[in-house]
Scaffold this motif. Structure first.
Motif, PDB file in Angstrom:
ATOM      1  N   MET A   1       0.834  -1.194   0.000  1.00 36.79           N
ATOM      2  CA  MET A   1       0.000   0.000   0.000  1.00 36.79           C
ATOM      3  C   MET A   1       0.877   1.255   0.000  1.00 36.79           C
ATOM      4  N   ILE A   2       0.353   2.264  -0.649  1.00 38.35           N
ATOM      5  CA  ILE A   2       1.050   3.551  -0.732  1.00 38.35           C
ATOM      6  C   ILE A   2       1.321   4.100   0.673  1.00 38.35           C
ATOM      7  N   LEU A   3       0.342   3.990   1.556  1.00 35.24           N
ATOM      8  CA  LEU A   3       0.502   4.506   2.910  1.00 35.24           C
ATOM      9  C   LEU A   3       1.767   3.967   3.558  1.00 35.24           C
ATOM     10  N   GLU A   4       1.954   2.656   3.534  1.00 35.14           N
ATOM     11  CA  GLU A   4       3.119   2.069   4.204  1.00 35.14           C
ATOM     12  C   GLU A   4       4.422   2.470   3.512  1.00 35.14           C
ATOM     13  N   PHE A   5       4.427   2.437   2.182  1.00 38.80           N
ATOM     14  CA  PHE A   5       5.635   2.769   1.436  1.00 38.80           C
ATOM     15  C   PHE A   5       6.070   4.213   1.712  1.00 38.80           C
ATOM     16  N   MET A   6       5.128   5.138   1.626  1.00 40.80           N
ATOM     17  CA  MET A   6       5.470   6.549   1.810  1.00 40.80           C
ATOM     18  C   MET A   6       5.744   6.876   3.287  1.00 40.80           C
ATOM     19  N   ARG A   7       5.020   6.225   4.197  1.00 41.52           N
ATOM     20  CA  ARG A   7       5.283   6.430   5.625  1.00 41.52           C
ATOM     21  C   ARG A   7       6.693   5.954   5.973  1.00 41.52           C
ATOM     22  N   ASP A   8       7.092   4.812   5.428  1.00 46.72           N
ATOM     23  CA  ASP A   8       8.446   4.315   5.675  1.00 46.72           C
ATOM     24  C   ASP A   8       9.489   5.296   5.138  1.00 46.72           C
ATOM     25  N   ASP A   9       9.189   5.916   3.999  1.00 44.95           N
ATOM     26  CA  ASP A   9      10.106   6.903   3.438  1.00 44.95           C
ATOM     27  C   ASP A   9      10.179   8.143   4.338  1.00 44.95           C
ATOM     28  N   HIS A  10       9.033   8.560   4.889  1.00 47.34           N
ATOM     29  CA  HIS A  10       9.038   9.671   5.858  1.00 47.34           C
ATOM     30  C   HIS A  10       9.986   9.352   7.016  1.00 47.34           C
ATOM     31  N   ARG A  11       9.863   8.145   7.546  1.00 46.21           N
ATOM     32  CA  ARG A  11      10.673   7.744   8.706  1.00 46.21           C
ATOM     33  C   ARG A  11      12.161   7.712   8.354  1.00 46.21           C
ATOM     34  N   ALA A  12      12.480   7.234   7.161  1.00 47.16           N
ATOM     35  CA  ALA A  12      13.884   7.176   6.733  1.00 47.16           C
ATOM     36  C   ALA A  12      14.467   8.591   6.630  1.00 47.16           C
ATOM     37  N   CYS A  13      13.689   9.516   6.094  1.00 43.87           N
ATOM     38  CA  CYS A  13      14.143  10.912   6.010  1.00 43.87           C
ATOM     39  C   CYS A  13      14.341  11.493   7.415  1.00 43.87           C
ATOM     40  N   ASP A  14      13.374  11.266   8.288  1.00 44.42           N
ATOM     41  CA  ASP A  14      13.476  11.767   9.669  1.00 44.42           C
ATOM     42  C   ASP A  14      14.745  11.251  10.355  1.00 44.42           C
ATOM     43  N   HIS A  15      15.043   9.981  10.131  1.00 47.82           N
ATOM     44  CA  HIS A  15      16.221   9.368  10.746  1.00 47.82           C
ATOM     45  C   HIS A  15      17.501  10.064  10.273  1.00 47.82           C
ATOM     46  N   LEU A  16      17.582  10.343   8.972  1.00 49.02           N
ATOM     47  CA  LEU A  16      18.762  11.035   8.441  1.00 49.02           C
ATOM     48  C   LEU A  16      18.921  12.414   9.079  1.00 49.02           C
ATOM     49  N   TYR A  17      17.803  13.115   9.262  1.00 51.45           N
ATOM     50  CA  TYR A  17      17.886  14.446   9.882  1.00 51.45           C
ATOM     51  C   TYR A  17      18.378  14.340  11.331  1.00 51.45           C
ATOM     52  N   THR A  18      17.829  13.398  12.060  1.00 51.21           N
ATOM     53  CA  THR A  18      18.249  13.206  13.448  1.00 51.21           C
ATOM     54  C   THR A  18      19.742  12.905  13.528  1.00 51.21           C
ATOM     55  N   GLU A  19      20.212  12.059  12.632  1.00 49.36           N
ATOM     56  CA  GLU A  19      21.643  11.735  12.609  1.00 49.36           C
ATOM     57  C   GLU A  19      22.495  12.964  12.275  1.00 49.36           C
ATOM     58  N   ALA A  20      22.031  13.792  11.350  1.00 54.41           N
ATOM     59  CA  ALA A  20      22.765  15.019  10.993  1.00 54.41           C
ATOM     60  C   ALA A  20      22.820  15.968  12.187  1.00 54.41           C
ATOM     61  N   GLU A  21      21.695  16.135  12.854  1.00 56.01           N
ATOM     62  CA  GLU A  21      21.654  16.986  14.046  1.00 56.01           C
ATOM     63  C   GLU A  21      22.590  16.461  15.127  1.00 56.01           C
ATOM     64  N   ASN A  22      22.560  15.149  15.348  1.00 50.27           N
ATOM     65  CA  ASN A  22      23.420  14.544  16.368  1.00 50.27           C
ATOM     66  C   ASN A  22      24.891  14.760  16.046  1.00 50.27           C
ATOM     67  N   ALA A  23      25.248  14.627  14.774  1.00 53.27           N
ATOM     68  CA  ALA A  23      26.642  14.827  14.370  1.00 53.27           C
ATOM     69  C   ALA A  23      27.064  16.276  14.594  1.00 53.27           C
ATOM     70  N   LEU A  24      26.185  17.213  14.266  1.00 53.92           N
ATOM     71  CA  LEU A  24      26.516  18.627  14.468  1.00 53.92           C
ATOM     72  C   LEU A  24      26.624  18.939  15.961  1.00 53.92           C
ATOM     73  N   SER A  25      25.740  18.365  16.748  1.00 55.31           N
ATOM     74  CA  SER A  25      25.804  18.565  18.203  1.00 55.31           C
ATOM     75  C   SER A  25      27.110  18.028  18.777  1.00 55.31           C
ATOM     76  N   ALA A  26      27.618  16.964  18.173  1.00 53.03           N
ATOM     77  CA  ALA A  26      28.886  16.357  18.612  1.00 53.03           C
ATOM     78  C   ALA A  26      30.093  17.054  17.970  1.00 53.03           C
ATOM     79  N   ASN A  27      29.813  18.132  17.229  1.00 47.62           N
ATOM     80  CA  ASN A  27      30.851  18.924  16.570  1.00 47.62           C
ATOM     81  C   ASN A  27      31.610  18.162  15.480  1.00 47.62           C
TER      82      ASN A  27
END
Length: 144
Positions: A1-27
């Motif tokens: 279903m489109i819902l699951e496919f696109m929701r999973d993509d949302h989560r993958a994008c969110d994860h990348l952002y969190t990792e970028a923020e964490n890396a910047l916080s760690a300098n």
């Protein structure tokens, strides 16, 4: 279903952002830039999948040109603008601006994703019916 496919993509994008923020916080500036670029590219790819394929097909099938897809496109424009501002802030070592803009962007993105996941994607799933799997394959075949 489109819902699951696109929701999973949302989560993958969110994860990348969190990792970028964490890396910047760690300098770890280089890792933060690398991860933010991945997030930036993945998010823009997600918007492109919606705007170039998913929304157009939905609009053709339903005849609804001005409804929820128009609002999502408008929000994509706003989010793209915030992403550009974040990209500049990161490139110019304006970390406080990056985090501040990022906070606004994530609030808006979460609200945007919720509307898609709770309302639009289920509508698209109902509209596409058995053609949903074909659409998912089309979206998977789109290059980043």
């Amino acid at each position: 279903m489109i819902l699951e496919f696109m929701r999973d993509d949302h989560r993958a994008c969110d994860h990348l952002y969190t990792e970028a923020e964490n890396a910047l916080s760690a300098n770890d500036i280089e890792k933060a830039k690398e991860l933010f670029t991945l997030f930036y590219d993945a998010t823009n790819h997600h918007f492109d999948m919606e705007e170039r394929e998913l929304f157009i097909t939905f609009e053709k099938r339903t005849g609804m040109m001005g409804g929820p897809t128009q609002m999502m496109r408008y929000e994509h424009q706003q989010l793209r603008s915030l992403l550009e501002s974040m990209k500049s802030a990161l490139a110019e070592s304006r970390d406080d601006d990056f985090f501040g803009i990022g906070e606004s962007m994530m609030i808006m993105l979460q609200q945007h994703n919720m509307k898609e996941e709770q309302m639009l994607y289920p509508m698209i799933d109902r509209t596409l019916g058995d053609d949903g799997e074909l659409m998912i394959q089309t979206l998977k075949d789109m290059t980043r």
